[in-house]
Design a protein around this motif. Structure first.
Motif, PDB file in Angstrom:
ATOM      1  N   LYS A   4      49.812  58.278  32.107  1.00  0.00           N
ATOM      2  CA  LYS A   4      49.484  57.466  30.705  1.00  0.00           C
ATOM      3  C   LYS A   4      49.143  56.100  31.006  1.00  0.00           C
ATOM      4  O   LYS A   4      47.922  55.454  30.450  1.00  0.00           O
ATOM      5  CB  LYS A   4      50.840  57.326  30.008  1.00  0.00           C
ATOM      6  CG  LYS A   4      50.248  57.053  28.591  1.00  0.00           C
ATOM      7  CD  LYS A   4      49.629  57.937  27.572  1.00  0.00           C
ATOM      8  CE  LYS A   4      49.664  57.650  26.051  1.00  0.00           C
ATOM      9  NZ  LYS A   4      48.786  58.403  25.377  1.00  0.00           N
ATOM     10  N   LEU A   5      49.942  55.292  31.950  1.00  0.00           N
ATOM     11  CA  LEU A   5      49.547  54.167  32.439  1.00  0.00           C
ATOM     12  C   LEU A   5      48.158  54.053  33.205  1.00  0.00           C
ATOM     13  O   LEU A   5      47.472  53.109  32.789  1.00  0.00           O
ATOM     14  CB  LEU A   5      50.616  53.456  33.549  1.00  0.00           C
ATOM     15  CG  LEU A   5      51.982  53.055  32.694  1.00  0.00           C
ATOM     16  CD1 LEU A   5      52.995  52.725  33.885  1.00  0.00           C
ATOM     17  CD2 LEU A   5      51.635  51.679  31.902  1.00  0.00           C
ATOM     18  N   LYS A   6      47.846  54.850  33.978  1.00  0.00           N
ATOM     19  CA  LYS A   6      46.440  54.865  34.503  1.00  0.00           C
ATOM     20  C   LYS A   6      45.307  54.904  33.564  1.00  0.00           C
ATOM     21  O   LYS A   6      44.320  54.455  33.591  1.00  0.00           O
ATOM     22  CB  LYS A   6      46.636  55.806  35.618  1.00  0.00           C
ATOM     23  CG  LYS A   6      45.530  55.722  36.603  1.00  0.00           C
ATOM     24  CD  LYS A   6      45.520  56.868  37.712  1.00  0.00           C
ATOM     25  CE  LYS A   6      44.423  56.835  38.816  1.00  0.00           C
ATOM     26  NZ  LYS A   6      44.617  57.507  39.976  1.00  0.00           N
ATOM     27  N   GLU A   7      45.566  55.730  32.750  1.00  0.00           N
ATOM     28  CA  GLU A   7      44.542  56.047  31.548  1.00  0.00           C
ATOM     29  C   GLU A   7      44.403  54.749  30.867  1.00  0.00           C
ATOM     30  O   GLU A   7      43.141  54.198  30.561  1.00  0.00           O
ATOM     31  CB  GLU A   7      45.077  57.212  30.522  1.00  0.00           C
ATOM     32  CG  GLU A   7      44.697  58.545  31.157  1.00  0.00           C
ATOM     33  CD  GLU A   7      45.455  59.651  30.268  1.00  0.00           C
ATOM     34  OE1 GLU A   7      45.695  59.275  28.955  1.00  0.00           O
ATOM     35  OE2 GLU A   7      45.601  60.689  30.577  1.00  0.00           O
ATOM     36  N   LYS A  13      40.324  48.080  31.944  1.00  0.00           N
ATOM     37  CA  LYS A  13      39.769  47.656  32.990  1.00  0.00           C
ATOM     38  C   LYS A  13      38.460  46.712  32.990  1.00  0.00           C
ATOM     39  O   LYS A  13      38.409  45.701  33.316  1.00  0.00           O
ATOM     40  CB  LYS A  13      39.416  48.648  33.918  1.00  0.00           C
ATOM     41  CG  LYS A  13      39.348  47.943  35.476  1.00  0.00           C
ATOM     42  CD  LYS A  13      39.447  49.226  36.596  1.00  0.00           C
ATOM     43  CE  LYS A  13      38.506  50.329  36.374  1.00  0.00           C
ATOM     44  NZ  LYS A  13      38.679  51.196  37.687  1.00  0.00           N
ATOM     45  N   PRO A  14      37.598  47.303  31.985  1.00  0.00           N
ATOM     46  CA  PRO A  14      36.421  46.305  31.718  1.00  0.00           C
ATOM     47  C   PRO A  14      36.726  44.825  30.985  1.00  0.00           C
ATOM     48  O   PRO A  14      36.228  43.849  31.406  1.00  0.00           O
ATOM     49  CB  PRO A  14      35.393  46.974  30.930  1.00  0.00           C
ATOM     50  CG  PRO A  14      35.818  48.429  31.231  1.00  0.00           C
ATOM     51  CD  PRO A  14      37.397  48.545  31.552  1.00  0.00           C
ATOM     52  N   LEU A  20      39.254  37.951  33.239  1.00  0.00           N
ATOM     53  CA  LEU A  20      39.336  37.228  34.597  1.00  0.00           C
ATOM     54  C   LEU A  20      38.053  36.363  34.792  1.00  0.00           C
ATOM     55  O   LEU A  20      38.328  35.088  35.283  1.00  0.00           O
ATOM     56  CB  LEU A  20      39.460  38.225  35.633  1.00  0.00           C
ATOM     57  CG  LEU A  20      41.024  38.757  35.681  1.00  0.00           C
ATOM     58  CD1 LEU A  20      41.196  39.847  36.958  1.00  0.00           C
ATOM     59  CD2 LEU A  20      41.974  37.721  35.796  1.00  0.00           C
ATOM     60  N   ILE A  21      36.886  36.908  34.714  1.00  0.00           N
ATOM     61  CA  ILE A  21      35.746  36.232  34.950  1.00  0.00           C
ATOM     62  C   ILE A  21      35.526  34.883  34.180  1.00  0.00           C
ATOM     63  O   ILE A  21      35.276  33.820  34.595  1.00  0.00           O
ATOM     64  CB  ILE A  21      34.285  37.128  35.067  1.00  0.00           C
ATOM     65  CG1 ILE A  21      34.266  38.099  35.777  1.00  0.00           C
ATOM     66  CG2 ILE A  21      33.229  36.551  34.703  1.00  0.00           C
ATOM     67  CD1 ILE A  21      33.413  39.081  35.850  1.00  0.00           C
ATOM     68  N   MET A  22      35.979  35.140  32.909  1.00  0.00           N
ATOM     69  CA  MET A  22      35.861  33.923  31.983  1.00  0.00           C
ATOM     70  C   MET A  22      36.818  32.932  32.437  1.00  0.00           C
ATOM     71  O   MET A  22      36.741  31.640  32.457  1.00  0.00           O
ATOM     72  CB  MET A  22      36.134  34.495  30.524  1.00  0.00           C
ATOM     73  CG  MET A  22      34.933  35.206  29.849  1.00  0.00           C
ATOM     74  SD  MET A  22      35.152  35.710  28.296  1.00  0.00           S
ATOM     75  CE  MET A  22      35.765  34.443  27.240  1.00  0.00           C
ATOM     76  N   TYR A  23      38.142  33.189  32.715  1.00  0.00           N
ATOM     77  CA  TYR A  23      39.080  32.150  33.029  1.00  0.00           C
ATOM     78  C   TYR A  23      38.630  31.705  34.404  1.00  0.00           C
ATOM     79  O   TYR A  23      38.748  30.361  34.541  1.00  0.00           O
ATOM     80  CB  TYR A  23      40.589  32.823  33.092  1.00  0.00           C
ATOM     81  CG  TYR A  23      41.177  33.086  32.093  1.00  0.00           C
ATOM     82  CD1 TYR A  23      41.582  32.101  31.013  1.00  0.00           C
ATOM     83  CD2 TYR A  23      41.776  34.578  31.638  1.00  0.00           C
ATOM     84  CE1 TYR A  23      42.269  32.502  29.901  1.00  0.00           C
ATOM     85  CE2 TYR A  23      42.369  34.786  30.372  1.00  0.00           C
ATOM     86  CZ  TYR A  23      42.622  33.629  29.665  1.00  0.00           C
ATOM     87  OH  TYR A  23      43.074  33.942  28.465  1.00  0.00           O
ATOM     88  N   GLY A  24      38.004  32.462  35.323  1.00  0.00           N
ATOM     89  CA  GLY A  24      37.561  31.675  36.486  1.00  0.00           C
ATOM     90  C   GLY A  24      36.458  30.768  36.243  1.00  0.00           C
ATOM     91  O   GLY A  24      36.676  29.671  36.955  1.00  0.00           O
TER      92      GLY A  24
END
Length: 41
Positions: A4-7, A13-14, A20-24
């Motif tokens: 369930k966690l993997k799903e 994920k996207p 992360l890109i925006m914070y970077g």
């Protein structure tokens, strides 16, 4: 449980990557701003 966690992880994920890109980029802009303000003041 783990399946369930993997799903959930694969589902979000996207979005996490975009966050992360925006914070970077934001942190880079702040650092550049401080550098330029110290150089040109």
């Amino acid at each position: 449980m783990f399946k369930k966690l993997k799903e959930l992880y694969n589902e979000f994920k996207p979005y996490v990557r975009v966050d992360l890109i925006m914070y970077g980029v934001l942190i880079l802009l702040i650092i550049l701003y401080f550098i330029f303000s110290t150089i040109f003041s």
